[in-house]
Design an enzyme around this catalytic site. Structure first.
Site, PDB file in Angstrom:
ATOM      1  N   ASP A 194       0.869   8.692  -0.473  1.00 22.34           N
ATOM      2  CA  ASP A 194       0.238   8.213  -1.716  1.00 22.34           C
ATOM      3  C   ASP A 194       0.210   6.679  -1.809  1.00 22.34           C
ATOM      4  O   ASP A 194      -0.824   6.087  -1.520  1.00 22.34           O
ATOM      5  CB  ASP A 194       0.937   8.844  -2.930  1.00 22.34           C
ATOM      6  CG  ASP A 194       0.034   8.971  -4.145  1.00 22.34           C
ATOM      7  OD1 ASP A 194      -1.154   8.653  -4.045  1.00 22.34           O
ATOM      8  OD2 ASP A 194       0.531   9.393  -5.212  1.00 22.34           O
ATOM      9  N   ASP A 195       1.310   6.082  -2.222  1.00 20.36           N
ATOM     10  CA  ASP A 195       1.422   4.607  -2.311  1.00 20.36           C
ATOM     11  C   ASP A 195       2.820   4.267  -1.781  1.00 20.36           C
ATOM     12  O   ASP A 195       3.727   3.968  -2.580  1.00 20.36           O
ATOM     13  CB  ASP A 195       1.299   4.143  -3.769  1.00 20.36           C
ATOM     14  CG  ASP A 195       0.018   4.652  -4.417  1.00 20.36           C
ATOM     15  OD1 ASP A 195      -1.054   4.114  -4.108  1.00 20.36           O
ATOM     16  OD2 ASP A 195       0.107   5.612  -5.213  1.00 20.36           O
TER      17      ASP A 195
ATOM     18  N   HIS B 243      -3.969  11.326   2.341  1.00 20.46           N
ATOM     19  CA  HIS B 243      -3.916  10.797   0.968  1.00 20.46           C
ATOM     20  C   HIS B 243      -3.014   9.565   0.904  1.00 20.46           C
ATOM     21  O   HIS B 243      -1.796   9.686   0.758  1.00 20.46           O
ATOM     22  CB  HIS B 243      -3.398  11.911   0.043  1.00 20.46           C
ATOM     23  CG  HIS B 243      -3.452  11.584  -1.421  1.00 20.46           C
ATOM     24  ND1 HIS B 243      -4.028  12.418  -2.347  1.00 20.46           N
ATOM     25  CD2 HIS B 243      -2.975  10.525  -2.135  1.00 20.46           C
ATOM     26  CE1 HIS B 243      -3.913  11.891  -3.553  1.00 20.46           C
ATOM     27  NE2 HIS B 243      -3.268  10.742  -3.457  1.00 20.46           N
TER      28      HIS B 243
ATOM     29  N   HIS C 194      -3.527   5.480  -0.737  1.00 20.73           N
ATOM     30  CA  HIS C 194      -4.363   4.423  -1.319  1.00 20.73           C
ATOM     31  C   HIS C 194      -4.058   3.132  -0.569  1.00 20.73           C
ATOM     32  O   HIS C 194      -2.908   2.680  -0.580  1.00 20.73           O
ATOM     33  CB  HIS C 194      -4.048   4.261  -2.805  1.00 20.73           C
ATOM     34  CG  HIS C 194      -4.209   5.543  -3.574  1.00 20.73           C
ATOM     35  ND1 HIS C 194      -5.333   5.814  -4.304  1.00 20.73           N
ATOM     36  CD2 HIS C 194      -3.404   6.631  -3.694  1.00 20.73           C
ATOM     37  CE1 HIS C 194      -5.212   7.019  -4.860  1.00 20.73           C
ATOM     38  NE2 HIS C 194      -4.040   7.534  -4.502  1.00 20.73           N
TER      39      HIS C 194
ATOM     40  N   GLU D   3      -1.667  16.163 -11.309  1.00 17.33           N
ATOM     41  CA  GLU D   3      -0.531  15.247 -11.133  1.00 17.33           C
ATOM     42  C   GLU D   3      -0.005  14.955 -12.550  1.00 17.33           C
ATOM     43  O   GLU D   3       1.011  15.502 -12.956  1.00 17.33           O
ATOM     44  CB  GLU D   3      -0.973  13.959 -10.425  1.00 17.33           C
ATOM     45  CG  GLU D   3       0.162  12.973 -10.168  1.00 17.33           C
ATOM     46  CD  GLU D   3      -0.338  11.588  -9.723  1.00 17.33           C
ATOM     47  OE1 GLU D   3      -1.480  11.209 -10.031  1.00 17.33           O
ATOM     48  OE2 GLU D   3       0.465  10.862  -9.083  1.00 17.33           O
TER      49      GLU D   3
HETATM   50  N1  ADE Z   1      -3.927   5.388  -7.674  1.00 16.05           N
HETATM   51  C1  ADE Z   1      -2.961   5.000  -6.855  1.00 16.05           C
HETATM   52  N2  ADE Z   1      -1.943   5.876  -6.860  1.00 16.05           N
HETATM   53  C2  ADE Z   1      -2.284   6.863  -7.711  1.00 16.05           C
HETATM   54  C3  ADE Z   1      -1.670   8.068  -8.140  1.00 16.05           C
HETATM   55  N3  ADE Z   1      -0.464   8.441  -7.695  1.00 16.05           N
HETATM   56  N4  ADE Z   1      -2.318   8.826  -9.020  1.00 16.05           N
HETATM   57  C4  ADE Z   1      -3.518   8.458  -9.479  1.00 16.05           C
HETATM   58  N5  ADE Z   1      -4.137   7.346  -9.103  1.00 16.05           N
HETATM   59  C5  ADE Z   1      -3.539   6.555  -8.222  1.00 16.05           C
HETATM   60 ZN    ZN Z   2      -3.128   9.331  -4.994  1.00 15.02          ZN
END
Ligand code: ADE
Ligand code: ZN
Length: 324
Positions: free
Chosen positions: A267-268, A8, A10, A189
């Site tokens: 995640d990011d 996971h 992005h 989330e």
């Molecule tokens: N797009 C990028 N990061 C995200 C996140 N944490 N939750 C939902 N969409 C996303």
């Molecule tokens: Zn995500």
């Protein structure tokens, strides 16, 4: 150092501030509202998404994207990862002026380069973005189903959970499922436990992005464990976005103890001041996990990976020997 796998992340959200600054110079944009003192600036989920969309818009050519995926997978491999799934976003590509096919081919090229250098195996999960709208989510599913790229093996939905209704995405997921793609959806989330239940009832995914707010309903946690649905947990992201106030309140250990299949993900990463390695370190420090426990988390991730059986067996063999 335990071997790692990530399910996971992005890809647009994996670009470090230094890289985004370089892209901004290339395209003559001012980063100062979004990057200060070498760090992304945001204060809540909405402003995070705004900073994310700003940075994503600075990746515009095939070369930009190939470098991005090469850079990210190479950095993961350096931190001990043998497998990476990245979320891709045709909407972000289109907005930046590139066709989804050219974007996907370019990301695949970068992944191939990273694999040649480090051995890291990678796959792509095409995502639709909730706050862009239902039509674009279905278009993303149609693209994922027809693109034919060998590294595209999954379809998912991300974006702002406060937009849209999970039931509305059934058709998009059916298109993806019929094409043989793996299915994952962000839920639990910013949506409560109800969003996780709705995802299980209507979408029937093998994995859920986050899913951590299922903890609000003990029967739902038992259902996740019984059905073997894998949770793509991102503790550093959850703390940065204040989904939970502290690691002591994060449900990762409770979910694991109830028999849920949990994985660790970034995640990011630069937006949340994390890396995949940092997530494993968080689990060691805050959740009391040993190297053996962490290797088991990696095994869960590889078992849940959207990858062909032969590659999965090879990855599990690498994990079992402990050698990359
Ligand atoms: N797009 C990028 N990061 C995200 C996140 N944490 N939750 C939902 N969409 C996303
Ligand atoms: Zn995500």
């Amino acid at each position: 150092m335990p071997l790692k796998a990530e399910l996971h992340c992005h890809i647009e959200g994996a670009a470090a501030p230094e890289l985004v600054i370089r892209q901004a110079q290339k395209y003559g944009k001012d980063v100062s509202p979004y990057i200060q003192n070498g760090s992304f600036v945001w204060h809540d989920f909405t402003s995070f998404l705004k900073a994310y969309d700003f940075a994503a818009d600075l990746f515009r050519t095939e070369d930009d994207y190939a470098r991005l995926s090469e850079y990210y997978l190479t950095s993961l491999a350096r931190d001990g990862a043998i497998y990476s799934e990245i979320f891709t976003s045709p909407d972000h590509a289109t907005k930046a002026g590139l066709s989804p096919q050219a974007y996907t081919d370019a990301l695949g090229e970068g992944m191939a380069r990273a694999k040649a250098k480090t051995g890291i195996e990678g796959r792509m999960i095409v995502t639709g973005v909730r706050h862009v709208g239902l039509e674009s989510i279905e278009a993303a599913a149609r693209f994922a189903a027809r693109c034919g790229h060998p590294l595209v093996t999954g379809f998912g939905v991300a974006g702002d959970e406060r937009n849209g209704d999970i039931e509305d995405y059934v058709r998009a997921f059916e298109i993806a499922r019929e094409a043989g793609l793996g299915i994952t959806i962000h839920a639990g989330e910013f949506g409560g436990w109800e969003s996780v239940q709705a995802a299980l009832d209507h979408i029937r995914p093998s994995r859920i992005g986050h899913g951590v707010r299922a903890i609000e309903n003990p029967d739902l946690v038992k259902r996740i464990a019984a059905e073997g649905v894998v949770l793509e947990c991102c503790p550093g992201s959850n703390i940065a976005l204040k989904v939970f106030d502290s690691y002591a309140e994060h449900p990762f250990p409770a979910l694991l103890a109830t028999g849920c299949k949990v994985t660790l993900n970034s995640d990011d990463p630069p937006y949340f001041w994390t890396t995949l390695k940092h997530e494993y370190d968080i689990a060691a420090e805050h959740f009391g996990m040993s190297d053996k426990d962490l290797t088991a988390v990696t095994r869960t991730a590889i078992e849940a990976a959207f990858v062909d059986r032969k590659t999965k067996a090879q990855l599990l063999a690498r994990l079992n020997t402990g050698h990359r």
